[in-house]
Design an enzyme around this catalytic site. Structure first.
Site, short mmCIF file in Angstrom:
data_model
loop_
_atom_site.label_atom_id
_atom_site.label_comp_id
_atom_site.label_asym_id
_atom_site.label_seq_id
_atom_site.Cartn_x
_atom_site.Cartn_y
_atom_site.Cartn_z
CD GLN A 232 -5.22 6.68 11.51
OE1 GLN A 232 -5.57 6.57 10.36
NE2 GLN A 232 -6.05 7.06 12.47
CG HIS A 233 -5.43 1.99 14.34
ND1 HIS A 233 -6.42 2.71 14.98
CD2 HIS A 233 -5.79 1.95 13.03
CE1 HIS A 233 -7.35 3.07 14.10
NE2 HIS A 233 -6.98 2.63 12.92
CG ASP B 115 -1.28 6.46 8.14
OD1 ASP B 115 -2.38 6.61 8.73
OD2 ASP B 115 -0.85 5.35 7.80
#
Length: 478
Positions: free
Chosen positions: A81-82, A239
């Site tokens: 992520q991110h 994820d």
């Protein structure tokens, strides 16, 4: 390869360290082929990776699967992520991606929270209070520190978006991963143009948000990949949302994931909005919500302590009154991005095994402290805690979680739950089922249950006290 009972699907887990691929029988959940290839991550002040490495790793892992990948009818990509992926007009990376555990944007995070009404306003509007891990803060950092690079950006993507787009040629994302950016508002389930304007990011540079169950596209015929042209591509997701799908998670069941980062989360029917910022109000990949708390320091931090002590990671000893806060890379929960590790209570009779146990205790304390905030108020506190991730099969991790949580702990036998969740999402395109229902049919969460033991309140109280007393030192940073 033995004959499959149903169509084959591919699930991809593009994590911080590597890309893993599973080819799965959609009828039974049986893994018929797998592959894996590594990535590299920079060290030093930042944490960066070249996105082209992820693509090369995906290609290598798929080729390891042989003919099974060519027979697949659908594929889905889950990713870390991110991360901020910036592309030029030709679709090439402008610079390496800024990863989730790059905390250089902590000043930008503090400034954005203050400028747009404070933590409560952010939580109500976005579902989360952004910290240094969130993509919006990374873009703000890039615009401030590398303005020339920011001006040359023609598309902004998350890691899973980047891989999906290279498969399909279409810029897409999903609500689960988009909810970790800081510019997708959970209250409206849309990009927030005021926040985008605040950080100088044109909404036209962002991908289209694909609805749950919608086909994102088909595999283009221009790659040297073992896919048939026209293979369906699902939306993919982050994820943690993929792991929730891989477990077939029902609302109220808590998950504790022990990996490079540690996470606790649960599916909820209610949109979360925690003004303290401890709980990120993520969306899940199906249409519900995934309140989640994440720590930066988990298995890698404990393994680093074991290496420094010259001991095997399982060589712990009980009886310690030492407190070790393993914040080796700064920390996200609690929000201490500039902190470092802290040791308190060391004595002549302290053993290396007790120091190592203290590292486990410190890592698990941070996760369990957020668990009650993650769960809905009416959640059954006797439901077993699902323990997943790379550390889940370690005896020291299992016993530490049991002792500090006071809950029964279940360890699913299925491995690679992120890739399995992506595979379940791909299978849902073919069968019309929800991905979670697919995973439940595959029995992915089955595994032994470790009975509850009495909760170690003394250790929890001691760690909380040290954390509180040391707050000024930890906040001072390096």
């Amino acid at each position: 390869m033995s004959a499959a009972e149903g169509p084959l699907v591919v699930g991809v887990d593009s994590s911080t360290q590597s890309t893993k691929v599973l080819v799965v029988d959609a009828a039974t959940g049986r893994v018929v082929a797998s592959g894996q290839a590594p990535h590299t991550v920079s060290s030093g002040a930042g944490r960066e990776s070249d996105p082209r490495q992820w693509w090369d790793a995906l290609c290598a892992a798929l080729h390891q699967c042989g003919e099974a990948a060519r027979e697949a009818a659908a594929v889905s990509v889950a990713g870390q992520q991110h991360g901020l992926v910036t592309l030029d007009a030709q679709g090439e990376p402008v610079r390496p991606a800024l990863l989730w555990n790059d905390v250089r944007s902590a000043p930008q995070a503090r400034r954005l929270v203050a400028e747009l009404g404070g933590p409560k306003a952010w939580a109500e509007r976005m579902g989360s209070v952004p910290g240094a891990s969130f993509t919006v803060t990374k873009w703000a950092w890039l615009a401030e520190h590398e303005p020339q690079a920011a001006r040359s950006v023609a598309a902004v993507r998350l890691p899973h978006d980047y891989l999906t787009e290279r498969l399909t040629g279409q810029g897409t994302t999903d609500r689960g991963d988009a909810s970790g950016t800081g510019w997708w508002a959970s209250a409206t389930e849309a990009y927030d143009e005021e926040i985008l304007a605040r950080v100088g990011l044109d909404p036209a540079l962002l991908p289209r948000v694909v609805r749950p169950g919608e086909v994102a596209g088909t595999v283009r015929g221009i790659h040297d990949l073992p896919f048939s042209k026209g293979t369906l591509v699902a939306s993919g997701t982050g994820d943690n949302a993929a792991a929730a799908l891989g477990l077939g998670l029902r609302p109220g069941t808590p998950v504790l994931s022990l990996g490079t980062s540690g996470t606790v989360y649960a599916v909820s029917r209610h949109r979360p909005a925690d003004p303290s910022g401890t709980v990120a109000g993520f969306a899940d990949a199906h249409g519900d919500w995934l309140p989640l708390a994440c720590t930066l320091n988990c298995t890698l931090a404990v393994d680093r302590l074991a290496a420094l002590l010259g001991r095997d990671r399982e060589a712990v000893e009980s009886g310690t009154t030492v407190t070790l806060l393993p914040f080796l890379d700064g920390e996200r929960t609690p929000n201490l991005p500039d902190a470092s590790g802290l040791l308190h209570g060391l004595r002549h009779d302290t053993t290396a095994g007790q120091l190592l146990q203290a590292a486990y205790d410190g890592a698990v304390h941070s996760l369990l402290g957020a668990l009650d905030l993650v769960l809905d108020q009416d959640a059954d506190r006797t439901t077993p805690l699902l323990l997943i991730g790379g550390g889940a099969r370690g005896t020291a991790w299992q016993q530490t979680v049991r002792r500090l949580s006071g809950r029964p702990v279940q360890v699913p036998q299925a491995r690679e739950l992120v890739a399995l969740g992506a595979a379940a999402q791909a299978a849902g395109l073919l069968t019309g089922e929800s991905p979670a229902a697919v995973a439940r049919r595959w029995n992915t969460a089955d595994g032994p249950v470790l009975e509850a033991v009495e909760r170690d309140e003394e250790t929890l109280t001691r760690i909380s006290g040290v954390l509180s007393d040391a707050a000024p030192l930890l906040e001072r940073g390096r």
